[in-house]
Design a protein around this motif. Structure first.
Motif, mmCIF file in Angstrom:
data_model
loop_
_atom_site.group_PDB
_atom_site.id
_atom_site.type_symbol
_atom_site.label_atom_id
_atom_site.label_comp_id
_atom_site.label_asym_id
_atom_site.label_seq_id
_atom_site.Cartn_x
_atom_site.Cartn_y
_atom_site.Cartn_z
ATOM 1 N N TYR A 135 0.809 -1.214 0.000
ATOM 2 C CA TYR A 135 0.000 0.000 0.000
ATOM 3 C C TYR A 135 0.849 1.273 0.000
ATOM 4 O O TYR A 135 0.799 2.069 -0.952
ATOM 5 N N ASP A 136 1.654 1.451 1.022
ATOM 6 C CA ASP A 136 2.400 2.698 1.188
ATOM 7 C C ASP A 136 3.329 2.968 -0.001
ATOM 8 O O ASP A 136 3.237 4.017 -0.658
ATOM 9 N N ALA A 137 4.215 2.052 -0.288
ATOM 10 C CA ALA A 137 5.204 2.267 -1.348
ATOM 11 C C ALA A 137 4.560 2.430 -2.725
ATOM 12 O O ALA A 137 4.921 3.358 -3.466
ATOM 13 N N PRO A 138 3.609 1.560 -3.122
ATOM 14 C CA PRO A 138 2.985 1.769 -4.439
ATOM 15 C C PRO A 138 2.251 3.092 -4.560
ATOM 16 O O PRO A 138 2.300 3.734 -5.615
ATOM 17 N N LEU A 139 1.563 3.512 -3.510
ATOM 18 C CA LEU A 139 0.841 4.780 -3.573
ATOM 19 C C LEU A 139 1.819 5.944 -3.698
ATOM 20 O O LEU A 139 1.620 6.864 -4.504
ATOM 21 N N ARG A 140 2.885 5.915 -2.918
ATOM 22 C CA ARG A 140 3.839 7.023 -2.941
ATOM 23 C C ARG A 140 4.575 7.131 -4.274
ATOM 24 O O ARG A 140 5.049 8.224 -4.634
ATOM 25 N N ARG A 141 4.677 6.044 -5.026
ATOM 26 C CA ARG A 141 5.359 6.147 -6.322
ATOM 27 C C ARG A 141 4.631 7.123 -7.236
ATOM 28 O O ARG A 141 5.243 7.954 -7.898
ATOM 29 N N GLY A 142 3.317 7.045 -7.279
ATOM 30 C CA GLY A 142 2.563 7.991 -8.087
ATOM 31 C C GLY A 142 2.578 9.396 -7.506
ATOM 32 O O GLY A 142 2.663 10.385 -8.240
ATOM 33 N N ILE A 143 2.489 9.478 -6.180
ATOM 34 C CA ILE A 143 2.554 10.792 -5.529
ATOM 35 C C ILE A 143 3.892 11.457 -5.836
ATOM 36 O O ILE A 143 3.957 12.668 -6.107
ATOM 37 N N ASP A 144 4.964 10.675 -5.833
ATOM 38 C CA ASP A 144 6.282 11.237 -6.136
ATOM 39 C C ASP A 144 6.357 11.732 -7.579
ATOM 40 O O ASP A 144 7.062 12.715 -7.868
ATOM 41 N N THR A 145 5.660 11.066 -8.491
ATOM 42 C CA THR A 145 5.602 11.551 -9.870
ATOM 43 C C THR A 145 4.918 12.910 -9.921
ATOM 44 O O THR A 145 5.431 13.863 -10.532
ATOM 45 N N PHE A 146 3.756 13.006 -9.287
ATOM 46 C CA PHE A 146 3.065 14.299 -9.240
ATOM 47 C C PHE A 146 3.942 15.358 -8.560
ATOM 48 O O PHE A 146 3.971 16.516 -8.989
ATOM 49 N N ARG A 147 4.651 14.959 -7.486
ATOM 50 C CA ARG A 147 5.491 15.924 -6.774
ATOM 51 C C ARG A 147 6.570 16.490 -7.704
ATOM 52 O O ARG A 147 6.854 17.699 -7.692
ATOM 53 N N ALA A 148 7.188 15.628 -8.508
ATOM 54 C CA ALA A 148 8.214 16.103 -9.438
ATOM 55 C C ALA A 148 7.632 17.119 -10.410
ATOM 56 O O ALA A 148 8.270 18.136 -10.718
ATOM 57 N N PHE A 149 6.419 16.875 -10.895
ATOM 58 C CA PHE A 149 5.778 17.821 -11.814
ATOM 59 C C PHE A 149 5.444 19.123 -11.096
ATOM 60 O O PHE A 149 5.632 20.210 -11.651
ATOM 61 N N VAL A 150 4.948 19.028 -9.867
ATOM 62 C CA VAL A 150 4.612 20.238 -9.099
ATOM 63 C C VAL A 150 5.860 21.071 -8.847
ATOM 64 O O VAL A 150 5.872 22.294 -9.066
ATOM 65 N N GLU A 151 6.921 20.430 -8.381
ATOM 66 C CA GLU A 151 8.140 21.173 -8.065
ATOM 67 C C GLU A 151 8.737 21.814 -9.311
ATOM 68 O O GLU A 151 9.217 22.958 -9.273
ATOM 69 N N ASN A 152 8.691 21.115 -10.431
ATOM 70 C CA ASN A 152 9.214 21.678 -11.670
ATOM 71 C C ASN A 152 8.316 22.768 -12.230
ATOM 72 O O ASN A 152 8.782 23.647 -12.959
ATOM 73 N N TRP A 153 7.032 22.729 -11.890
ATOM 74 C CA TRP A 153 6.142 23.834 -12.272
ATOM 75 C C TRP A 153 6.586 25.119 -11.575
ATOM 76 O O TRP A 153 6.717 26.171 -12.201
ATOM 77 N N TYR A 154 6.840 25.028 -10.284
ATOM 78 C CA TYR A 154 7.161 26.234 -9.524
ATOM 79 C C TYR A 154 8.579 26.740 -9.776
ATOM 80 O O TYR A 154 8.836 27.936 -9.600
ATOM 81 N N THR A 155 9.504 25.884 -10.196
ATOM 82 C CA THR A 155 10.817 26.389 -10.600
ATOM 83 C C THR A 155 10.762 27.019 -11.988
ATOM 84 O O THR A 155 11.702 27.720 -12.383
#
Length: 409
Positions: free
Chosen positions: A335-355
């Motif tokens: 549960y934890d690791a599989p869910l966070r893999r997608g969240i980490d993908t979104f996080r990379a897009f969010v962080e690159n949006w703001y930079t």
């Protein structure tokens, strides 16, 4: 009043409703405890196509399709004279390419009512005050009259969203890497003629002068739109009485939004939400798991909140069914690791949006169709599709793509 149940769910929002429906399909008894009464206002009106598969799995898709919500097939981005549109039907990943833009009061109410029809017991106006964790968790609950009772469950799912009931009660919260941002928003009577604007797409506009300040405009059914602005908290820090003037001025200084809704009447007081990004040390513990925003919330820029909520419900119920059948389950691995893999993908897009890197990519003139479809797939919610290189290694791939875009531009 004490109750015994297979699964107690805290919160009747999208993740709670879908989890309840999926558990009922598996024959488990479910009690949903919701502090508020529905329908109630909520932000997050623009769904992603990935969500449709989870609605279908939960037996809720027909209700949503027939509800009359605004159709959605993509997103358009604007910054001064630059514009780029993504059609989510043209994407790398298999699956739905269309979805809806919804008034959440109606949408959330529809989902939990469907879960109730499927056999889940739902109690509105009941607040969880405490929890004893372990193999036989116990919730302390109070109704609106102040009467207290206990819920004995085999497992508890926290779907309380921004209420974050168990993270607060069990001291699970952890620092988030994202800066403290805020949003001010309202609904407007937009009066936009279909021939002058594509109502089937959310509009994300970048402030003309501040690249880290952005707006959303989400066309809804019946001539309404949700409109808001997101920025560092200090940028929007005005007294409540001045919020309407602040949002109106911000809309008027962005050319596209000014043309579309510059003078459109506001249909409700301008609301404010701040410090919404959140994280936890872990998404599970003895006798419980956290779903959706109760676990981690990133940022509204790519409308990922409901998709992550649905994905978390899907993964948690898959794991929980095995637990309830007596299997020894590794909640981190399944549960934890599989869910966070997608969240980490979104996080990379969010962080690159703001930079500004992702903005350069989105607005670049020469876009390779194959890569464009990979980016479109993530924007459509397919952040767990590991056939997509921008899911497997999003940070490195986005950095490399940005270097190419800089050379082309």
């Amino acid at each position: 009043m004490n109750v015994s149940v297979d699964v107690a769910i805290i919160g009747a929002g999208p993740s709670g409703a879908v989890a309840a429906a999926l558990l009922r399909k598996g024959g488990h008894s479910v009690l949903v405890l919701e502090r508020q009464h529905f329908p109630r206002f909520s932000i997050g009106e623009s769904l992603l196509p990935q969500s449709m598969a989870y609605l279908e799995e939960a037996g809720m898709l027909q209700d949503v399709v027939e509800a009359g919500f605004q159709y959605k097939n993509g997103a358009q981005f604007v910054h001064r004279e630059r514009a780029a549109a993504f059609d989510f039907r043209d994407k790398h990943s298999d699956g739905w390419g269309t979805t809806f833009q919804v008034e959440r009061a109606v949408f959330d109410d529809l989902l939990i009512r469907r879960a109730a029809k499927q056999g889940a017991e739902v109690r509105f106006g009941h607040a969880v005050l405490d929890m004893k964790t372990g193999d036989a968790p116990v919730l302390e609950v109070a109704d609106e009259a102040g009467a207290r009772y206990q819920v004995h469950a085999r497992f508890v799912l926290d779907a309380s969203g921004f209420g974050r009931v168990l993270p607060r009660l069990l001291n699970l919260e952890a620092p988030t890497r994202l800066p403290t941002r805020a949003a001010i928003f309202t609904h407007v009577r937009d009066g936009i003629a279909p021939e002058t604007h594509d109502r089937n797409k959310i509009t994300v506009a970048v402030h003309p002068e501040h690249g880290d300040v952005w707006y959303w405009m989400i066309p809804l059914a019946n001539g309404r739109s949700s409109v808001g602005c997101v920025a560092q908290a200090a940028f929007l820090d005005v007294p409540e009485a001045e919020r309407e003037a602040k949002l109106r001025a911000l809309i008027r200084c962005e050319p596209t939004l000014n043309r579309l809704i510059g003078d459109a009447p506001f249909l409700m007081p301008v609301r404010h939400i701040g410090g919404y990004s959140a994280n936890v040390e872990r998404l599970h513990g003895p006798g419980y798991a956290l779903l959706g925003n109760a676990g981690e919330f990133l940022d509204p820029v790519f409308s990922s909140g409901v998709t992550i909520a649905f994905r978390s419900a899907h993964l948690a119920v898959q794991t929980l069914k095995r637990h309830l059948n007596g299997e020894t389950v590794d909640w981190h691995a399944h549960y934890d690791a599989p869910l966070r893999r997608g969240i980490d993908t979104f996080r990379a897009f969010v962080e690159n949006w703001y930079t500004g890197k992702l903005q350069d990519i989105i607005f670049s003139r020469d876009q390779t169709p194959v890569i464009r479809r990979m980016i479109s797939a993530v924007l459509a919610g397919y952040a767990w599709d590991e056939t997509n290189p921008y899911v497997v290694d999003p940070v490195r791939r986005l950095n490399a793509l940005h270097e190419v875009c800089k050379q082309q531009n």
